[in-house]
Design a protein around this motif. Structure first.
Motif, PDB file in Angstrom:
ATOM      1  N   GLU A 213      18.329   1.777   7.801  1.00 46.72           N
ATOM      2  CA  GLU A 213      17.152   2.001   8.458  1.00 46.72           C
ATOM      3  C   GLU A 213      16.847   0.840   9.478  1.00 46.72           C
ATOM      4  N   ARG A 257      13.862   9.299   4.923  1.00 44.02           N
ATOM      5  CA  ARG A 257      12.762   8.310   5.419  1.00 44.02           C
ATOM      6  C   ARG A 257      13.059   8.222   6.953  1.00 44.02           C
ATOM      7  N   GLU A 260      10.539  10.056   9.105  1.00 43.11           N
ATOM      8  CA  GLU A 260       9.016   9.647   9.127  1.00 43.11           C
ATOM      9  C   GLU A 260       8.660   8.760  10.239  1.00 43.11           C
TER      10      GLU A 260
END
Length: 477
Positions: A213, A257, A260
């Motif tokens: 991420e 994720r 988002e």
């Protein structure tokens, strides 16, 4: 024929009812024997190929490659259209790449996956649309990155933090917005029908899931980069879909994720689909794999409440591997009495070493990985009983073995031609000049005709790179 199993044979190797047979699972569909027992590939007799090109010789069945490319593309596009999205298929050039092969797979609708500047140069020289090229590599040079961005390569797979800045700088300098994927390690390791799922991987490729991420945030911070999605490769020579199921579940959780905070249009699940090297291998049909993986992706996306991404794949071995046959000439034959394990000191069995004019310089997989292959006499048929053989190479290494164990007619003799199937992938690609031996030529066969794809190396070619070599001018005494 009344052949008896050798106690030296591995458990998986059965005595063939006929040591002249050509099991369909291992050989290209065009391979057959004529009325004289001579093996032909793509309608061209092995004896004719050898007369024209010599041995060792790599032979590639063009129609087999094209058919496997079509079959793979149709399977994945059809199954992902069924669930409401699209699929992309890239041919993994590291298995074997030449300009002709790049054109074949491109003609059949596949993109091309490359991992070095050399592979990129071949794909571009073949006329492959740069937008349908993906570029891998854990240590892309600044020059390779520049060349890829300049050429308009569709996606570059980011493999480390430093590459984010390097690719972004090259793209900005050239006034481009470069599409990139992020390679991640799902912790799934797959090989044949087994897979192992762990939390972390100790390997040179990619990012661990818990650092992905942050890497994507860094990618998105660069105006010159477009984040296309995640990429993962879980292994090679994989049978079954269980490993892909576990890996896809882990990747899609991360994918959700990432959604988002921005778009994630694609997911690349890599390749690694297996083929049959021997009759003991039972690879999963590509249509079955495509159906299972599509259903897995559909179910995971539904559970996560996210839209289906475009899903990409990168098969190489499953496209080219089964299309290749290597031809050798038998040189010497030697019987060795081997002491049987678990028996008395005088309990022995004979092992027949059949030495050929190639070896680990043209097929390193047996020595590197303990890979198993099959073998048949290509120049004739025989009614002799089957005898266990080990096909050895000519190199000065005890581990120089081409085929560890198979059965041939017991009358195999010097001068016979041997054919080893399933050598289309990672044979020429891994070939070397060990012992100052030239790499063999590669020929394509189709519709009864043969044409040279890559010329073989001569001793003169090898000497020409030696700065101490002074070639004699024509006509000089």
């Amino acid at each position: 024929m009344t052949s008896v199993a050798s106690p030296l044979a591995p458990d998986w190797l059965a005595v063939p009812a006929d040591p002249n047979d050509l099991p369909a699972s291992v050989w290209p569909s065009s391979v057959l024997r004529d009325r004289h027992g001579v093996l032909s590939i793509g309608g061209v007799p092995a004896t004719d190929l050898v007369q024209q090109f010599g041995t060792p010789l790599y032979v590639v069945d063009e129609e087999h490659v094209r058919a496997r490319a079509r079959e793979t593309l149709d399977a994945f596009t059809g199954q992902f259209e069924r669930i409401g999205t699209r699929a992309k298929v890239y041919y993994a050039g590291k298995a074997f790449l030449s300009t002709a092969v790049a054109r074949w797979v491109s003609d059949e609708g596949l993109g091309v996956d490359v991992c070095t500047g050399g592979e990129l140069a071949v794909a571009l020289a073949a006329g492959v649309d740069p937008g349908r090229i993906g570029m891998h590599g854990n240590n892309k040079s600044l020059d390779e990155i520049e060349r890829a961005v300049s050429a308009g390569v569709g996606t570059i797979v980011i493999d480390s933090e430093i590459e984010i800045d390097r690719v972004a700088a090259a793209a900005a300098r050239l006034g481009r917005v470069q599409g990139v994927r992020l390679r991640v390690n799902s912790g799934v390791h797959a090989h044949t029908h087994d897979f192992l799922a762990t939390a972390h991987e100790d390997q040179k490729f990619g990012f661990p899931l818990d650092r992905a991420e942050a890497a994507v945030r860094s990618i998105r911070s660069h105006a010159a980069l477009e984040f296309r999605g995640l990429h993962c490769h879980i292994g090679s020579q994989i049978f079954g879909a269980d490993g892909f199921a576990e890996s896809a579940a882990r990747l899609l959780s991360l994918h959700a994720r990432l959604l988002e905070t921005g778009p994630v249009p694609e997911l690349n699940l890599g390749g690694g689909f297996g083929i049959a090297y021997t009759t003991a291998d039972d690879p999963t049909p590509i249509a079955e794999l495509a159906a299972r993986i599509a259903s897995i992706v559909e179910a995971e996306c539904a559970a996560l409440g996210i839209a289906l991404p475009v899903v990409a794949f990168e098969p190489g071995r499953s496209i080219i591997g089964g299309a290749g046959v290597t031809l050798y000439s038998v040189g010497t034959i030697k019987d060795v009495d081997v002491t049987l394990q678990g028996g008395s000191s005088d309990a022995t069995a004979p092992r027949r070493y059949v030495s050929v004019d190639g070896g680990m310089s043209d097929n390193a997989r047996t020595a590197l990985y303990g890979a198993d292959y099959s073998v048949r006499i290509a120049s004739r048929a025989s009614d002799a009983d089957a005898a266990l053989v080990r096909i050895a190479g000519k190199h000065c290494e005890s581990g120089d073995i081409v085929v560890n164990a198979d059965y041939l007619p017991a009358d195999v003799t010097p001068g016979d031609l041997l054919a080893v199937p399933a050598t289309g992938a990672y044979c020429w690609a891994l070939a070397s000049n060990y012992n100052i031996v030239g790499r063999p030529p590669v020929v394509a066969v189709a519709n009864g005709e043969a044409r040279l794809l890559i010329r073989g190396e001569t001793e003169h070619d090898l000497l020409a790179r030696d700065t101490g070599f002074a070639p004699t001018a024509p006509g000089a005494s």
